[in-house]
Motif scaffolding. Structure first.
Motif, short mmCIF file in Angstrom:
data_model
loop_
_atom_site.label_atom_id
_atom_site.label_comp_id
_atom_site.label_asym_id
_atom_site.label_seq_id
_atom_site.Cartn_x
_atom_site.Cartn_y
_atom_site.Cartn_z
N ILE A 195 10.40 4.99 0.01
CA ILE A 195 8.94 4.95 -0.01
C ILE A 195 8.46 3.55 0.40
O ILE A 195 7.53 3.40 1.20
CB ILE A 195 8.40 5.33 -1.40
CG1 ILE A 195 8.68 6.82 -1.68
CG2 ILE A 195 6.91 5.02 -1.52
CD1 ILE A 195 8.33 7.25 -3.08
N HIS A 196 9.12 2.52 -0.15
CA HIS A 196 8.75 1.14 0.19
C HIS A 196 8.99 0.86 1.67
O HIS A 196 8.14 0.25 2.35
CB HIS A 196 9.57 0.17 -0.68
CG HIS A 196 9.33 -1.27 -0.33
ND1 HIS A 196 8.18 -1.95 -0.68
CD2 HIS A 196 10.10 -2.16 0.37
CE1 HIS A 196 8.25 -3.18 -0.23
NE2 HIS A 196 9.40 -3.35 0.41
N THR A 197 10.13 1.32 2.19
CA THR A 197 10.46 1.09 3.60
C THR A 197 9.43 1.72 4.52
O THR A 197 8.94 1.09 5.47
CB THR A 197 11.85 1.65 3.92
OG1 THR A 197 12.83 0.95 3.15
CG2 THR A 197 12.17 1.52 5.39
N GLN A 207 -0.83 0.71 11.31
CA GLN A 207 -1.34 2.07 11.42
C GLN A 207 -2.32 2.38 10.30
O GLN A 207 -3.34 3.01 10.51
CB GLN A 207 -0.17 3.06 11.40
CG GLN A 207 0.69 3.00 12.65
CD GLN A 207 1.87 3.95 12.58
OE1 GLN A 207 2.54 4.04 11.57
NE2 GLN A 207 2.11 4.65 13.68
N PHE A 208 -2.00 1.95 9.09
CA PHE A 208 -2.90 2.07 7.95
C PHE A 208 -2.24 1.36 6.77
O PHE A 208 -1.05 1.02 6.80
CB PHE A 208 -3.22 3.52 7.58
CG PHE A 208 -2.01 4.40 7.44
CD1 PHE A 208 -1.24 4.40 6.28
CD2 PHE A 208 -1.62 5.25 8.47
CE1 PHE A 208 -0.13 5.20 6.14
CE2 PHE A 208 -0.51 6.06 8.35
CZ PHE A 208 0.24 6.04 7.18
N HIS A 209 -3.03 1.15 5.70
CA HIS A 209 -2.52 0.54 4.48
C HIS A 209 -2.42 1.63 3.40
O HIS A 209 -3.07 2.67 3.47
CB HIS A 209 -3.44 -0.59 4.01
CG HIS A 209 -3.46 -1.75 4.95
ND1 HIS A 209 -2.45 -2.68 5.00
CD2 HIS A 209 -4.37 -2.12 5.89
CE1 HIS A 209 -2.72 -3.58 5.92
NE2 HIS A 209 -3.89 -3.27 6.48
N LEU A 210 -1.60 1.35 2.39
CA LEU A 210 -1.38 2.33 1.33
C LEU A 210 -2.24 2.08 0.10
O LEU A 210 -2.02 2.70 -0.94
CB LEU A 210 0.10 2.34 0.94
CG LEU A 210 1.05 2.88 2.01
CD1 LEU A 210 2.49 2.79 1.54
CD2 LEU A 210 0.71 4.33 2.35
N ALA A 211 -3.23 1.19 0.20
CA ALA A 211 -4.13 0.96 -0.92
C ALA A 211 -4.87 2.25 -1.27
O ALA A 211 -5.44 2.91 -0.38
CB ALA A 211 -5.12 -0.15 -0.57
N ASN A 212 -4.85 2.61 -2.55
CA ASN A 212 -5.51 3.83 -3.04
C ASN A 212 -4.95 5.10 -2.41
O ASN A 212 -5.65 6.11 -2.32
CB ASN A 212 -7.02 3.76 -2.80
CG ASN A 212 -7.66 2.57 -3.47
OD1 ASN A 212 -7.35 2.26 -4.62
ND2 ASN A 212 -8.53 1.88 -2.75
N GLN A 213 -3.69 5.03 -1.96
CA GLN A 213 -3.04 6.19 -1.36
C GLN A 213 -1.72 6.49 -2.09
O GLN A 213 -1.16 5.62 -2.75
CB GLN A 213 -2.75 5.93 0.13
CG GLN A 213 -3.97 5.62 0.97
CD GLN A 213 -4.87 6.81 1.19
OE1 GLN A 213 -4.39 7.91 1.47
NE2 GLN A 213 -6.17 6.62 1.05
#
Length: 498
Positions: A195-197, A207-213
């Motif tokens: 998941i981290h990778t 492409q996008f960030h994982l904040a609030n995802q």
């Protein structure tokens, strides 16, 4: 309603030994049948019809060898759908009580054995019911052609990379002790290092960030889509996708009871007027998009096209599911912001490794807003469709391998070269074929004027995926150029010239 020479439908009908039935014309020794009134008051209706016909045969009201009304006419008499009568006839035929004669009708068996009939399941109904897809015949032809091939076939109908182009990552080191330790890092969403990778890859590519995802590991893009549909929709809900599209032949929608409504894909992108009409008419719940190297056209939606689609969907509160399995293969100069980056709270993002590392890799992932992600995790756990831990560990090793990025660059260059060679052959040998050269991916989408092109190419040992599989007509086809190496390119040129 008049039938055949002025005969009208009615409840009271008897059978004529000449294999027809007339109204109010009682045969000597045979009582008339009031079909609707005699129907047992049980459900489902097809079961009531089977019981009625069995009883009529037992009571000699239907005699061996006699013809029954046609399915459509009997459905009118019984006030049911024709499909209900069809199912009843299928069950009675499977049990040997009725006989179907092609072009003639359905008859009582010459030796119906009511007493000896076991109450058994009619498996024929299920088999016939699963063969309703319009593309089934083409799929069978493709399977048959491959099964009979002895190395002469040019397979442009393949879905994936040939083995020779799959990135070479060398030995991925994993011992048993390391695997046991890795299992301690498994969370509900999957193997935490993987998941981290993946999160780092999306961040580094901007492409996008994982904040609030929430990022969830799943068993490939198709399983990811299945999980989304099962988690968010109910049987009878509707989704929309582009036409042509590989979603058209997916069994996932039929399996989940979801109705699908294709929206034309034009040179200007998705037909927004048609999409809006579908939203209003069919109460679309999700729009499913494959915007980068779209399968089968190979097109990339521009930023402007994506923004227009988002604006329309947001106005009707329609979420977008973005299938981005080919996003790995986009050259830097051709990159377009993902739907997910443009509207992170309105988009569920799907991707996988199957287009890079082979279709059997079965590792994909979902990126969804946190609340939706938690719902997906609950359903995934309930359905027990979490991919194997071993596959997740191996995928993480592959993505962190020093050769991974150079191998992807090498693959992109090889695909571009094969695309250029195949498009040059098409233009040289078949100038009447129309196509737009894609910027990458695997596929060419060709249109021409011959509706029998699939069979003509097959006769030349060239296999293509015909348009009906993707929801269009027989004059279009998809060609996978990824597997066409130098030797096959020469064979392709020779065969197309003949």
């Amino acid at each position: 309603m008049p039938l055949h020479g002025g005969i009208t439908t009615a409840n009271w009908l008897v059978f004529n030994p000449a294999n027809y039935y007339t109204e109010g014309n009682q045969l000597e020794g045979l009582p008339m049948i009031n079909w609707y009134a005699d129907l047992p008051p049980i459900k489902p209706k097809y079961r009531a019809i089977t019981q009625l016909i069995k009883r009529l045969i037992e009571d000699d009201k239907l005699l061996p060898g006699q013809r029954l009304p046609a399915e459509r006419e009997l459905a009118q008499l019984l006030k049911v759908d024709r499909s209900t009568v069809t199912r009843a006839f299928l069950e009675l035929t499977a049990n040997g009580l009725l006989i179907k004669k092609t072009g003639s009708g359905t008859y009582v068996s010459t030796l119906p054995q009511i007493a000896s009939q076991a109450d058994k399941v009619n498996w024929n109904f299920f088999l016939e019911n699963t063969e309703s897809r319009g593309d089934q015949a083409y799929q069978q032809r493709l399977l048959q052609a491959r099964a009979l091939d002895h190395g002469a076939l040019i397979d442009g109908a393949a879905n994936e990379l040939p083995m020779g182009l799959i990135p070479e990552l060398g030995a991925l080191q994993l011992d048993w002790h390391g695997f046991l330790l890795a299992q301690k890092q498994e969370q509900d969403a999957g193997y935490q290092p993987l998941i981290h990778t993946i999160g780092q890859i999306h961040t580094n590519k901007k492409q996008f960030h994982l904040a609030n995802q929430t990022l969830i590991i799943a068993g490939g893009a198709q399983q990811s889509l299945l999980l989304v549909l099962r988690s968010l929709l109910q049987v009878g809900d509707a989704v929309a996708f582009a036409r042509p599209s590989y979603f058209n032949s997916s069994a996932i929608f039929q399996a989940t009871g979801i109705h699908t409504y294709p929206v034309p894909l034009t040179s200007d992108g998705l037909d927004l007027a048609a999409l809006e009409e579908a939203i209003l008419k069919h109460r679309i719940k999700l729009l499913i998009m494959n915007p980068t190297f779209q399968n089968p056209t190979g097109s990339i939606l521009t930023l402007e096209q994506r923004q227009r689609i988002l604006k329309l969907c947001q106005s009707y509160q329609i979420p977008i599911v973005e299938d981005d399995v080919f996003g790995w293969l986009v050259a830097k100069q051709d990159e377009v912001p993902t739907f997910k980056s443009l509207a992170p709270e309105n988009v569920i993002y799907l991707s996988s490794l199957s287009k890079l590392l082979g279709s059997s890799t079965r590792i994909g992932w979902i990126v969804a807003p946190q609340a939706i992600g938690q719902r997906l995790l609950q359903v995934q756990k309930k359905l027990d469709i979490v991919p194997s831990m071993l596959a997740q560990v191996m995928a993480n090793l592959a993505l962190n391998n020093a050769s991974f990025e150079p191998e992807i660059s090498k693959l992109t260059a090889q695909l571009s070269h094969r695309r250029d060679q195949v498009t040059a052959i098409f233009r040289e040998c078949r100038p009447d074929w129309r196509f737009t050269t894609p910027k990458g991916g695997f596929y060419l989408w060709v249109t021409q004027d011959d509706p029998d092109i699939f069979n003509q190419l097959l006769a030349q040992k060239i296999l293509v995926k015909p348009g009906p599989i993707y929801g269009t007509d027989k004059r279009s086809f998809r060609f996978n150029f990824a597997g066409i190496d130098a030797k096959k390119q020469q064979q392709l040129r020779e065969r197309l010239k003949n």
